[in-house]
Enzyme design. Sequence first.
Site, mmCIF file in Angstrom:
data_model
loop_
_atom_site.group_PDB
_atom_site.id
_atom_site.type_symbol
_atom_site.label_atom_id
_atom_site.label_comp_id
_atom_site.label_asym_id
_atom_site.label_seq_id
_atom_site.Cartn_x
_atom_site.Cartn_y
_atom_site.Cartn_z
ATOM 1 N N CYS A 65 1.304 -11.741 19.895
ATOM 2 C CA CYS A 65 0.400 -10.595 20.020
ATOM 3 C C CYS A 65 -0.762 -10.928 20.958
ATOM 4 C CB CYS A 65 -0.135 -10.202 18.647
ATOM 5 S SG CYS A 65 -1.243 -8.768 18.705
ATOM 6 N N CYS A 72 -5.632 -13.232 11.752
ATOM 7 C CA CYS A 72 -4.191 -13.013 11.874
ATOM 8 C C CYS A 72 -3.442 -14.214 12.425
ATOM 9 C CB CYS A 72 -3.932 -11.796 12.766
ATOM 10 S SG CYS A 72 -2.185 -11.361 12.858
ATOM 11 N N CYS A 109 7.906 -0.088 4.536
ATOM 12 C CA CYS A 109 6.884 -0.232 5.573
ATOM 13 C C CYS A 109 7.406 -1.133 6.685
ATOM 14 C CB CYS A 109 5.612 -0.835 4.984
ATOM 15 S SG CYS A 109 4.957 0.078 3.569
ATOM 16 N N ARG A 271 -4.147 0.486 -2.735
ATOM 17 C CA ARG A 271 -3.095 -0.523 -2.862
ATOM 18 C C ARG A 271 -3.697 -1.918 -2.806
ATOM 19 N NH1 ARG A 271 -0.208 0.007 1.863
ATOM 20 N NH2 ARG A 271 -0.091 2.125 1.096
#
Length: 351
Positions: A65, A72, A109, A271
């Site tokens: 990425c 991350c 998802c 969630r």
Amino acid sequence: MPNWSEFADRALAGEPLTRDEARAVLAAPDDALLDQLAAAYRVRRQHWGNRVRLHFLLNAQSGLCPEDCGYCSQSKVSAAEIEKYPMLAREKILDAAERAARLKAGTFCMVISGRTPGGRVFEKVLDAVREVKARHDLRVCACLGLLSEAQAVALKEAGVTQVNHNLNTSRRYTPDVVTTHTFDDRVATVEHVKAAGLKTCSGGIVGMGETDDDVIDLALSLRELEVRSVPVNFLIPVPGTPFETVRALDPRRCLRVLCLYRFLLPSQEIRIAGGREVHLRSMQVMGLYPANSIFIGDYLTTQGAAARADLEMIRDAGFVLEAPDGSAYAGDPLADLPESYPRAPLPMIHV
């Protein structure tokens, strides 16, 4: 000491807490925690009953990425040892959807790494979504990075129910987390999703070094955007990431955050997402009193709890699974679950 029951009354009436009241939720002593949870559960019960919604994550494209998000393990600034691979073949995606259905998840998802999907990858996503919808009674959520309104419309036409794009933190703290995109970039994607008529899914990550006011500001931004589904992640300081040494959470802090979000976002799906097993630990079941949804299985680059353990936790606490149509799941979800259900081959986080 604040009257937490009055906070619940205000939430049920649609009235937001003041900033000082929100700060009081996060700063409350440990001996107030059970009263906070009871008040938050009253709000949760009004909107969601005793149902628990399950989501299943697939990391359909990992690593490589160009963004520099400090939390991350897939970012360009991460040295974390993770699997890196391009978009999975359709059959692997369909195998994962089959696992989601077997685990009684209502939502599948599909996540890809990257700033925004390129044309070929986007077409593969659309193709996979159509096939998943043809084979399974699953809601499909897509998490694909920054999106235009036209892309959001195409996802809806393919059968996507909702799009996830987390704000992650407050506007003030965003530059301390990422420099390759802005808070407004993320807000724009949420607005494009909403304009396309899709359900909006956006939340954040707690425990990155932010202040209480940042936690509050994130919730208020989500409320202003009228986001309908709110994943609350708790930072896992993955070795090799810029935030690998950040240690700011304990189970009580996490539960207070969940209570605050239920008071400020009373009707939303909340969630408990990445970091649930790491930070709530033996107190995970208590998170279901303010929150009404969890991920079952693994996350993006870290492993979750065993599915059987999660289903037993839900059952033993007197909660029931929610079926894809929103009703209570009929039957024992453990009845046809193998004693040792195979783990997803690509472990997963932070969606």
